[in-house]
Design a protein around this motif. Structure first.
Motif, PDB file in Angstrom:
ATOM      1  N   ILE A 104       0.837  -1.206   0.000  1.00 33.84           N
ATOM      2  CA  ILE A 104       0.000   0.000   0.000  1.00 33.84           C
ATOM      3  C   ILE A 104       0.866   1.249   0.000  1.00 33.84           C
ATOM      4  CG2 ILE A 104      -1.617   1.345   1.421  1.00 33.84           C
ATOM      5  CD1 ILE A 104      -2.976  -1.320   2.126  1.00 33.84           C
ATOM      6  N   GLN A 105       1.979   1.212   0.711  1.00 32.42           N
ATOM      7  CA  GLN A 105       2.868   2.374   0.750  1.00 32.42           C
ATOM      8  C   GLN A 105       3.535   2.648  -0.589  1.00 32.42           C
ATOM      9  OE1 GLN A 105       2.939   4.619   3.230  1.00 32.42           O
ATOM     10  NE2 GLN A 105       1.289   3.295   3.935  1.00 32.42           N
ATOM     11  N   LEU A 106       3.599   1.652  -1.470  1.00 31.36           N
ATOM     12  CA  LEU A 106       4.208   1.832  -2.783  1.00 31.36           C
ATOM     13  C   LEU A 106       3.244   2.438  -3.800  1.00 31.36           C
ATOM     14  CD1 LEU A 106       6.197  -1.511  -3.066  1.00 31.36           C
ATOM     15  CD2 LEU A 106       7.085   0.756  -2.493  1.00 31.36           C
ATOM     16  N   LEU A 107       1.963   2.475  -3.465  1.00 26.20           N
ATOM     17  CA  LEU A 107       0.965   3.038  -4.379  1.00 26.20           C
ATOM     18  C   LEU A 107       1.140   4.547  -4.509  1.00 26.20           C
ATOM     19  CD1 LEU A 107      -2.236   1.193  -3.109  1.00 26.20           C
ATOM     20  CD2 LEU A 107      -1.142   0.881  -5.333  1.00 26.20           C
ATOM     21  N   PRO A 108       0.781   5.110  -5.662  1.00 26.24           N
ATOM     22  CA  PRO A 108       0.749   6.573  -5.782  1.00 26.24           C
ATOM     23  C   PRO A 108      -0.242   7.155  -4.773  1.00 26.24           C
ATOM     24  CG  PRO A 108       0.575   5.532  -7.935  1.00 26.24           C
ATOM     25  CD  PRO A 108       0.476   4.431  -6.907  1.00 26.24           C
ATOM     26  N   ASP A 109      -0.023   8.396  -4.373  1.00 24.25           N
ATOM     27  CA  ASP A 109      -0.809   9.020  -3.311  1.00 24.25           C
ATOM     28  C   ASP A 109      -2.318   8.971  -3.565  1.00 24.25           C
ATOM     29  OD1 ASP A 109       1.578   9.631  -2.086  1.00 24.25           O
ATOM     30  OD2 ASP A 109       1.674  11.637  -2.967  1.00 24.25           O
ATOM     31  N   ASP A 110      -2.740   9.314  -4.779  1.00 22.44           N
ATOM     32  CA  ASP A 110      -4.177   9.331  -5.069  1.00 22.44           C
ATOM     33  C   ASP A 110      -4.783   7.932  -4.979  1.00 22.44           C
ATOM     34  OD1 ASP A 110      -4.216  12.050  -5.468  1.00 22.44           O
ATOM     35  OD2 ASP A 110      -3.895  11.905  -7.632  1.00 22.44           O
ATOM     36  N   GLN A 111      -4.079   6.947  -5.532  1.00 22.09           N
ATOM     37  CA  GLN A 111      -4.588   5.576  -5.486  1.00 22.09           C
ATOM     38  C   GLN A 111      -4.646   5.082  -4.052  1.00 22.09           C
ATOM     39  OE1 GLN A 111      -2.536   2.902  -8.122  1.00 22.09           O
ATOM     40  NE2 GLN A 111      -2.781   4.257  -9.891  1.00 22.09           N
ATOM     41  N   TYR A 144      -9.410   0.437  -8.932  1.00 19.05           N
ATOM     42  CA  TYR A 144      -9.109  -0.742  -9.753  1.00 19.05           C
ATOM     43  C   TYR A 144      -7.596  -0.886  -9.945  1.00 19.05           C
ATOM     44  CZ  TYR A 144      -8.607  -3.738 -13.819  1.00 19.05           C
ATOM     45  OH  TYR A 144      -8.192  -4.728 -14.668  1.00 19.05           O
ATOM     46  N   ARG A 145      -6.932   0.193 -10.325  1.00 25.34           N
ATOM     47  CA  ARG A 145      -5.482   0.142 -10.552  1.00 25.34           C
ATOM     48  C   ARG A 145      -4.731  -0.222  -9.269  1.00 25.34           C
ATOM     49  NH1 ARG A 145      -4.822   5.528 -14.327  1.00 25.34           N
ATOM     50  NH2 ARG A 145      -5.772   4.626 -16.200  1.00 25.34           N
ATOM     51  N   ALA A 146      -5.181   0.316  -8.152  1.00 26.08           N
ATOM     52  CA  ALA A 146      -4.531   0.005  -6.877  1.00 26.08           C
ATOM     53  C   ALA A 146      -4.688  -1.475  -6.544  1.00 26.08           C
ATOM     54  CB  ALA A 146      -5.119   0.868  -5.763  1.00 26.08           C
ATOM     55  N   ARG A 147      -5.873  -2.008  -6.758  1.00 25.45           N
ATOM     56  CA  ARG A 147      -6.107  -3.424  -6.458  1.00 25.45           C
ATOM     57  C   ARG A 147      -5.312  -4.336  -7.392  1.00 25.45           C
ATOM     58  NH1 ARG A 147     -12.613  -2.947  -5.412  1.00 25.45           N
ATOM     59  NH2 ARG A 147     -12.465  -2.173  -3.281  1.00 25.45           N
ATOM     60  N   VAL A 148      -5.203  -3.958  -8.649  1.00 24.12           N
ATOM     61  CA  VAL A 148      -4.398  -4.742  -9.585  1.00 24.12           C
ATOM     62  C   VAL A 148      -2.934  -4.718  -9.157  1.00 24.12           C
ATOM     63  CG1 VAL A 148      -3.513  -4.808 -11.959  1.00 24.12           C
ATOM     64  CG2 VAL A 148      -5.959  -4.542 -11.542  1.00 24.12           C
ATOM     65  N   PHE A 149      -2.439  -3.551  -8.780  1.00 22.76           N
ATOM     66  CA  PHE A 149      -1.056  -3.458  -8.310  1.00 22.76           C
ATOM     67  C   PHE A 149      -0.836  -4.337  -7.084  1.00 22.76           C
ATOM     68  CE2 PHE A 149       2.022  -1.685  -5.363  1.00 22.76           C
ATOM     69  CZ  PHE A 149       3.174  -1.695  -6.146  1.00 22.76           C
ATOM     70  N   ASN A 152      -0.741  -7.993  -8.040  1.00 22.86           N
ATOM     71  CA  ASN A 152       0.526  -8.346  -8.684  1.00 22.86           C
ATOM     72  C   ASN A 152       1.689  -8.314  -7.703  1.00 22.86           C
ATOM     73  OD1 ASN A 152      -0.723  -8.698 -11.152  1.00 22.86           O
ATOM     74  ND2 ASN A 152      -0.353  -6.593 -11.798  1.00 22.86           N
ATOM     75  N   TYR A 153       1.661  -7.388  -6.767  1.00 21.77           N
ATOM     76  CA  TYR A 153       2.748  -7.262  -5.792  1.00 21.77           C
ATOM     77  C   TYR A 153       2.777  -8.470  -4.859  1.00 21.77           C
ATOM     78  CZ  TYR A 153       5.789  -5.393  -2.187  1.00 21.77           C
ATOM     79  OH  TYR A 153       6.816  -5.212  -1.290  1.00 21.77           O
ATOM     80  N   ILE A 154       1.626  -8.801  -4.345  1.00 17.60           N
ATOM     81  CA  ILE A 154       1.556  -9.903  -3.382  1.00 17.60           C
ATOM     82  C   ILE A 154       1.710 -11.238  -4.098  1.00 17.60           C
ATOM     83  CG2 ILE A 154       0.053 -11.105  -1.758  1.00 17.60           C
ATOM     84  CD1 ILE A 154      -1.042  -8.345  -0.984  1.00 17.60           C
ATOM     85  N   GLY A 155       1.144 -11.343  -5.283  1.00 20.33           N
ATOM     86  CA  GLY A 155       1.281 -12.583  -6.032  1.00 20.33           C
ATOM     87  C   GLY A 155       0.369 -13.663  -5.482  1.00 20.33           C
ATOM     88  N   LYS A 156       0.801 -14.879  -5.641  1.00 22.22           N
ATOM     89  CA  LYS A 156       0.002 -16.013  -5.188  1.00 22.22           C
ATOM     90  C   LYS A 156       0.157 -16.185  -3.688  1.00 22.22           C
ATOM     91  CE  LYS A 156       0.524 -18.427  -9.516  1.00 22.22           C
ATOM     92  NZ  LYS A 156       1.046 -19.619 -10.177  1.00 22.22           N
ATOM     93  N   LEU A 157      -0.839 -16.724  -3.065  1.00 21.71           N
ATOM     94  CA  LEU A 157      -0.799 -16.963  -1.623  1.00 21.71           C
ATOM     95  C   LEU A 157       0.255 -17.996  -1.258  1.00 21.71           C
ATOM     96  CD1 LEU A 157      -4.568 -16.879  -0.615  1.00 21.71           C
ATOM     97  CD2 LEU A 157      -2.828 -15.174  -0.157  1.00 21.71           C
TER      98      LEU A 157
END
Length: 161
Positions: A104-111, A144-149, A152-157
């Protein structure tokens, strides 16, 4: 709005505003200052703010002040792009909450802001668009973009367990 309404707003909304700001900037002292500034601005506009819109007013004020603080901090800090983490998380780590907070900290501020308002605070798209002064469509795109990021960041469980 009356003084009693103001006191009630402090009781009902101070913790939620603080959590929202803290999730965005990760600095308790700055978060307290922003919350205090938000309530000070509400006090200064006590008779012009509708009592039914106090929560939205407080979150809007806190959001805008948080963005100002983040921008100020970014101007004061120089980032070396070669040290930024790559997208994705491949280490074997079992604390999903910590990995999620890092992502979450890696997301852009608005997202990050709209995602936190939606998923942590439970606001509707319309309320978020009022708070952030973005269109409802733009709010949906950012979420949507934040959730996709994050996905992808977390990947598979399997990676986390």
């Amino acid at each position: 709005m009356t003084v009693e309404d103001y006191n009630q707003a402090v009781s009902w909304h101070a913790d939620a505003v603080f959590r929202f700001v803290l999730k965005n900037i990760k600095d308790e002292e700055k978060a307290r200052d922003i919350v205090q500034d938000s309530f000070e601005k509400l006090w200064m506009h006590l008779y012009s703010v509708d009592a039914t819109k106090v929560k939205s007013y407080l979150f809007s004020t806190a959001y805008h002040r948080t963005i100002d603080v983040i921008r100020k901090d970014q101007r004061q800090t120089c980032y070396d792009e070669s040290q930024l983490p790559e997208d994705g998380h491949s280490d074997h780590y079992s604390d999903v909450g910590e990995v999620l907070n890092q992502a979450i900290q890696l997301l852009p501020d608005d997202q990050r802001s709209v995602l936190l308002l939606r998923d942590y605070e439970g606001y509707s798209y319309k309320e978020i668009s009022e708070i952030t002064a973005l269109s409802e469509a733009q709010v949906k795109v950012y979420i949507y973009r934040a959730r996709v990021f994050l996905k992808n960041y977390i990947g598979k469980l399997d990676v986390l367990v």
